[in-house]
Design a protein around this motif. Structure first.
Motif, PDB file in Angstrom:
ATOM      1  N   HIS A   1     -10.234   2.164  -0.407  1.00 46.19           N
ATOM      2  CA  HIS A   1     -10.077   3.593   0.866  1.00 46.19           C
ATOM      3  C   HIS A   1     -10.941   2.945   1.508  1.00 46.19           C
ATOM      4  CE1 HIS A   1     -14.220   4.872  -1.100  1.00 46.19           C
ATOM      5  NE2 HIS A   1     -14.436   5.110  -0.089  1.00 46.19           N
TER       6      HIS A   1
ATOM      7  N   LEU B   1       0.439  -1.288   0.147  1.00 45.48           N
ATOM      8  CA  LEU B   1      -0.108  -0.059  -0.202  1.00 45.48           C
ATOM      9  C   LEU B   1       0.959   0.700  -0.105  1.00 45.48           C
ATOM     10  CD1 LEU B   1      -2.752  -0.774   3.188  1.00 45.48           C
ATOM     11  CD2 LEU B   1      -3.048  -1.506   0.028  1.00 45.48           C
TER      12      LEU B   1
ATOM     13  N   ILE C   1      -6.196  -6.867   2.929  1.00 45.74           N
ATOM     14  CA  ILE C   1      -5.794  -5.046   2.183  1.00 45.74           C
ATOM     15  C   ILE C   1      -5.794  -5.020   4.105  1.00 45.74           C
ATOM     16  CG2 ILE C   1      -6.443  -3.027   1.245  1.00 45.74           C
ATOM     17  CD1 ILE C   1      -5.630  -4.914  -0.915  1.00 45.74           C
ATOM     18  N   SER C   2      -7.028  -4.581   4.969  1.00 47.04           N
ATOM     19  CA  SER C   2      -6.932  -4.438   5.865  1.00 47.04           C
ATOM     20  C   SER C   2      -5.745  -4.906   6.553  1.00 47.04           C
ATOM     21  CB  SER C   2      -8.952  -4.021   6.762  1.00 47.04           C
ATOM     22  OG  SER C   2      -9.462  -3.435   5.222  1.00 47.04           O
TER      23      SER C   2
ATOM     24  N   PHE D   1      -8.821   4.982   6.269  1.00 50.42           N
ATOM     25  CA  PHE D   1      -7.303   4.839   5.330  1.00 50.42           C
ATOM     26  C   PHE D   1      -7.975   5.141   3.803  1.00 50.42           C
ATOM     27  CE2 PHE D   1      -8.226   1.323   5.334  1.00 50.42           C
ATOM     28  CZ  PHE D   1      -7.783  -0.044   4.104  1.00 50.42           C
ATOM     29  N   THR D   2      -7.186   6.168   3.251  1.00 52.99           N
ATOM     30  CA  THR D   2      -7.242   5.566   1.508  1.00 52.99           C
ATOM     31  C   THR D   2      -5.350   5.640   1.541  1.00 52.99           C
ATOM     32  OG1 THR D   2      -6.288   7.996   1.480  1.00 52.99           O
ATOM     33  CG2 THR D   2      -8.465   7.549   1.492  1.00 52.99           C
ATOM     34  N   ALA D   3      -5.379   4.438  -0.363  1.00 50.18           N
ATOM     35  CA  ALA D   3      -3.993   4.288  -0.372  1.00 50.18           C
ATOM     36  C   ALA D   3      -3.608   3.985  -1.379  1.00 50.18           C
ATOM     37  CB  ALA D   3      -3.481   3.090   0.183  1.00 50.18           C
TER      38      ALA D   3
ATOM     39  N   MET E   1       0.796  -1.946   9.065  1.00 50.69           N
ATOM     40  CA  MET E   1       1.155  -0.323   8.902  1.00 50.69           C
ATOM     41  C   MET E   1       1.032   0.997  10.448  1.00 50.69           C
ATOM     42  SD  MET E   1       0.676   0.369   4.457  1.00 50.69           S
ATOM     43  CE  MET E   1       1.686   1.085   4.500  1.00 50.69           C
TER      44      MET E   1
ATOM     45  N   ALA F   1      -3.322  -2.731   6.017  1.00 55.63           N
ATOM     46  CA  ALA F   1      -2.649  -1.146   6.659  1.00 55.63           C
ATOM     47  C   ALA F   1      -3.296  -1.411   8.183  1.00 55.63           C
ATOM     48  CB  ALA F   1      -4.773  -0.630   5.953  1.00 55.63           C
TER      49      ALA F   1
ATOM     50  N   PHE G   1      -0.567   6.289   1.775  1.00 49.58           N
ATOM     51  CA  PHE G   1      -1.322   6.088   3.075  1.00 49.58           C
ATOM     52  C   PHE G   1      -1.242   6.579   3.639  1.00 49.58           C
ATOM     53  CE2 PHE G   1      -1.613   3.880   7.253  1.00 49.58           C
ATOM     54  CZ  PHE G   1      -2.693   3.170   6.317  1.00 49.58           C
TER      55      PHE G   1
ATOM     56  N   HIS H   1      -3.299   7.691   7.172  1.00 54.07           N
ATOM     57  CA  HIS H   1      -4.817   6.904   7.848  1.00 54.07           C
ATOM     58  C   HIS H   1      -4.586   8.463   8.941  1.00 54.07           C
ATOM     59  CE1 HIS H   1      -4.925   5.990  12.305  1.00 54.07           C
ATOM     60  NE2 HIS H   1      -6.082   5.481  11.837  1.00 54.07           N
TER      61      HIS H   1
END
Length: 175
Positions: free
Chosen positions: A66, A35, A111-112, A51-53, A118, A115, A38, A40
């Motif tokens: 997102h 990602l 994916i979550s 978040f968005t990435a 991270m 995130a 990124f 947050h």
């Protein structure tokens, strides 16, 4: 009509073990996904991370993600729908091939998870930096507990954590 057994308590440790098995079974997929860009928003995270990435697969930009932080799945937007389908099939296949109990997981969940990892790594790095400035040793526990202690109180802190049943996963001494 069959009676329902209401005396049985749920076993969160069983779920945690199954979740950890699932992540272990999908490790090779997690290592292929990155990602980037990124962002947050901790202030907007209510039930889930906000978040968005940009999603990169094997070094290629393949889509965006997102999450608004209000619960539910993250929204995935792939440039090619076959990439999403192939990744989902690969996740299902990896779970089926794994020896041990796993839980159903979707690409959205994976994916979550990335995130969340991270954000967690960033928080640990900030906490470690803050503790090291004071000359403290950082102790990370399996439950997610992070503590900093002065080197003279290290043995006492370790005994207190053991008495509480905490499992220490990492110790980072100050320099």
């Amino acid at each position: 009509m069959q009676a329902v057994d209401t005396t049985r308590e749920p076993h969160p440790s069983d779920f945690n073990k199954a979740w950890n098995n699932t992540i272990a079974s999908c490790k090779h997929i997690i290592n292929r996904i990155a990602l980037k860009k990124f962002k947050h928003a901790a202030f907007a995270s209510k039930e889930t991370l906000c978040f968005t990435a940009t999603i990169y697969l094997d070094g290629r930009n393949v889509g965006d993600v997102h999450s608004d932080g209000n619960g539910g799945e993250a929204c995935l937007y792939f440039a090619d729908w076959t990439i999403e389908r192939n990744l989902s099939d690969e996740i299902r296949w990896a779970r089926e091939q794994f020896d041990g109990e796993t839980v159903a997981i979707s690409l959205h969940d994976l994916i979550s998870h990335i995130a969340g990892k991270m954000v967690e790594d960033k928080q640990i790095a900030a906490f470690t930096k803050k503790c090291h400035k004071k000359g403290f040793t950082v102790i990370l526990c399996d439950s997610g507990l992070m503590t900093g202690c002065h080197p003279t109180a290290f043995a006492k802190t370790m005994n207190e954590l053991a008495a509480k049943g905490e499992k220490v996963t990492k110790i980072v001494a100050s320099k």
